[in-house]
Design an enzyme around this catalytic site. Sequence first.
Site, mmCIF file in Angstrom:
data_model
loop_
_atom_site.group_PDB
_atom_site.id
_atom_site.type_symbol
_atom_site.label_atom_id
_atom_site.label_comp_id
_atom_site.label_asym_id
_atom_site.label_seq_id
_atom_site.Cartn_x
_atom_site.Cartn_y
_atom_site.Cartn_z
ATOM 1 N N ASP A 177 -54.459 54.906 75.635
ATOM 2 C CA ASP A 177 -55.271 54.494 74.493
ATOM 3 C C ASP A 177 -54.554 53.304 73.830
ATOM 4 O O ASP A 177 -53.426 52.942 74.186
ATOM 5 C CB ASP A 177 -55.508 55.654 73.523
HETATM 6 C C1 NOJ Z 1 -58.989 53.622 70.352
HETATM 7 C C2 NOJ Z 1 -59.874 54.800 70.614
HETATM 8 O O1 NOJ Z 1 -59.153 55.999 70.415
HETATM 9 C C3 NOJ Z 1 -60.477 54.823 72.009
HETATM 10 O O2 NOJ Z 1 -61.431 55.852 72.052
HETATM 11 C C4 NOJ Z 1 -61.062 53.490 72.361
HETATM 12 O O3 NOJ Z 1 -61.629 53.547 73.644
HETATM 13 C C5 NOJ Z 1 -59.986 52.431 72.271
HETATM 14 N N1 NOJ Z 1 -59.478 52.387 70.909
HETATM 15 C C6 NOJ Z 1 -60.461 51.056 72.688
HETATM 16 O O4 NOJ Z 1 -61.283 50.523 71.731
#
Ligand code: NOJ
Length: 739
Positions: free
Chosen positions: A284
């Site tokens: 993430d």
């Molecule tokens: C953080 C989020 O937790 C995740 O779900 C997302 O795909 C990513 N950012 C990318 O934007």
Amino acid sequence: MKAMRNRPIGEALLAAWLAVAPQVMRAATPAEIEKKIDALFVKMTVEEKLGQMSQALFGDLSDGRKEEIRRGRWGSFFGGGTAAQKAEAQHIALQESRLGIPLIYGEDVIHGKNTTFPIPLGQAASWDPELVRQAARVAAQETAATGTHWTFSPMMDIARDPRWGRIAEGFGEDPVLASRMAVAMVRGYQGDSLEAADSIAACAKHYAGYGAAEGGRDYNSTWIPENLLRDLYLAPFQASREAGVATYMSAFNDLNGVPASANAFILRQILRDEWKFDGFVVSDYTAIAELIPHGYAADSADAALKGIRGGVDMEMVSTDYWDHGKELIASKQLDPKLLDEAVRNILRIKFQLGLFDAKGRQPPAGAAPPTAAALETARKLAAESLVLLKNQNGALPLAQSVGTLAVIGPLADSPRDQLGTWANGPADTAITPLTALREALGASRVVYAPGLKNSRDESHDEFSLAVGLARRADAVVLFLGEEAALSGEASSRAYLDLPGAQEALVNEVAQTGKPVIVVIMAGRPLTFHNAAAKAGAVLYAWHSGTIGGPAIADVILGKAAPSGRLPVTFPRTVGQVPIYYNHLNTGRPPSETGPEAQDKFRWKYLDVSFTPEYPFGFGLSYTTFSYGNTTVSAPQMRVGGSLTVSAEVANTGGVEADEVVQLYIRELAASISRPVRELKDFRRVHLKPGEKQTVTFTLESSELEFHKGAQLVSEPGLFQVWVAPDSSAGLRGQFELVR
Ligand code: NOJ
């Protein structure tokens, strides 16, 4: 609806693309793909490998960025960029970088691209995996057309805590329902073949345990015993693996003391060794750099080492892998084999997607407005996601002949909010409930005042206008709830009430004595006991997307019968949280009836009932259904065998409608206490008034298994089984599992 502008690719670029496009396309076999990876591998430098393991935000396609792409600095980009910019960058990667390795573009297409479908929690409320698959297919087509190859969806984090804002993005509290929904989305995105021009890779996220955030506070640590981890939290991830999901995203949270984004137990032992996953894992957003504040890595080099060793193949946004990978190998701290494995996993998906071939080389069509078919799917899914929670004396549907309707509330005409969290689609294409009701009834019969500027507004300044309209109308529909920004990432709440002065607005409107219908639009279960008590009917609409307004109007006016069922338990008050249907019993179960109800020394509260406001699986219709004749096909089931459970379900009311028939089990005694109920299957059936159907479920003994640590076991014993309209009702049968 406003037309969205097509963004065509430039003529010169198009010619350049076509010149290099291979003439004959054919899907490569897995063995051919491994050979192609081998051929590339012998040429790859450590830097080029680390580049493949690095993902950045797309940002501007500046000269500097173009140069980086030529050097192989990035394997992937996400977010932003027009189709033409993405095509240009891809062209540089394929034609001007030393090895011609294509980029993979990711994007958060969570519940639709140009057509916004209901938030995933709302989609789960449809209990209709096939329709969810169709919606994901539309999302894939609209996304692929913009040159994006990969969506960071589905999110399949089981959540038992509505304070957690990201409950909106998942499928609720149940592992079977969430698994069906997750698999449906994976199939919809990936289609029959990843290589097809309109398929995109799916991403099972957030792996794992993220939804168990303590206190419902986003990013928080989680402590999950292995049996619960495997039975509950990992179930949709495992089902997605079986459905062929291409990628996983490692979660932000700490899981039992080890951050998920460096957690070899889940990323290597379970995902690779047990489930044999051969796609890739992306971290993430900055989750590798976050290993430092977690207290798990000493510095950036240590974070890179632990992320790679832990099993994360691609680093999102932070640059620890790139910054330290080379020195970690040179100093022999990092086994180069681990680097190679990670790169192979990434290249495998790039080959499977056809990015080296047609899909990488043909220019994307560019964004186009939603098609009529896409909007029809959105309308159906929005309609099926609506859950009728209360309907006293047939308050709904409103007769089409209703004289004047007062539409009141901050969510009645808020297009952006009705799209919900993570909406990609433009707000100006959304049709609100106000617009739809005006269209259906004629503008002159619908009067409107928001009463509050938005869901958080505390001021009573506009109440008098709203109450005045209510007084002059024949009926009132109040659109309450939460604006989009109150759910989703980093949007946890400590209170679950209707925010702002909404309760006060309900009280004043109710005092007019006019019939009041409440529609709640929200990204989570809210607590709204007072509003429900004052209303004749309550319809829970989630954030229902582009075409949510017409779907809601259809149900309010009786053109469609509501058929959504709750994918998560609704508490009476935040103090009951966590409250979920598939809980263990205690030694002192409470009771609402009989002498036990008076017993103080039971598992309950002094100041609120132990039961939820609305149970998991619950939802009313405009008709009534009766359940009878629950039959278990045999008194015993052998381990390894199966039996059937059936019941007669009849439409006993006057309206044709769908019922969601649910199958639950309970094992009465086992070496690990078992939940009081577990959903095992469900079916949506359509019944005309007076029609009766025997609904039969096949229950395999494998569905009765549970984990003891890592081990999946079947324990002989007595099982209760229910065919039920929700998790708190139904007719019971029983059978014995024997060896
Ligand atoms: C953080 C989020 O937790 C995740 O779900 C997302 O795909 C990513 N950012 C990318 O934007």
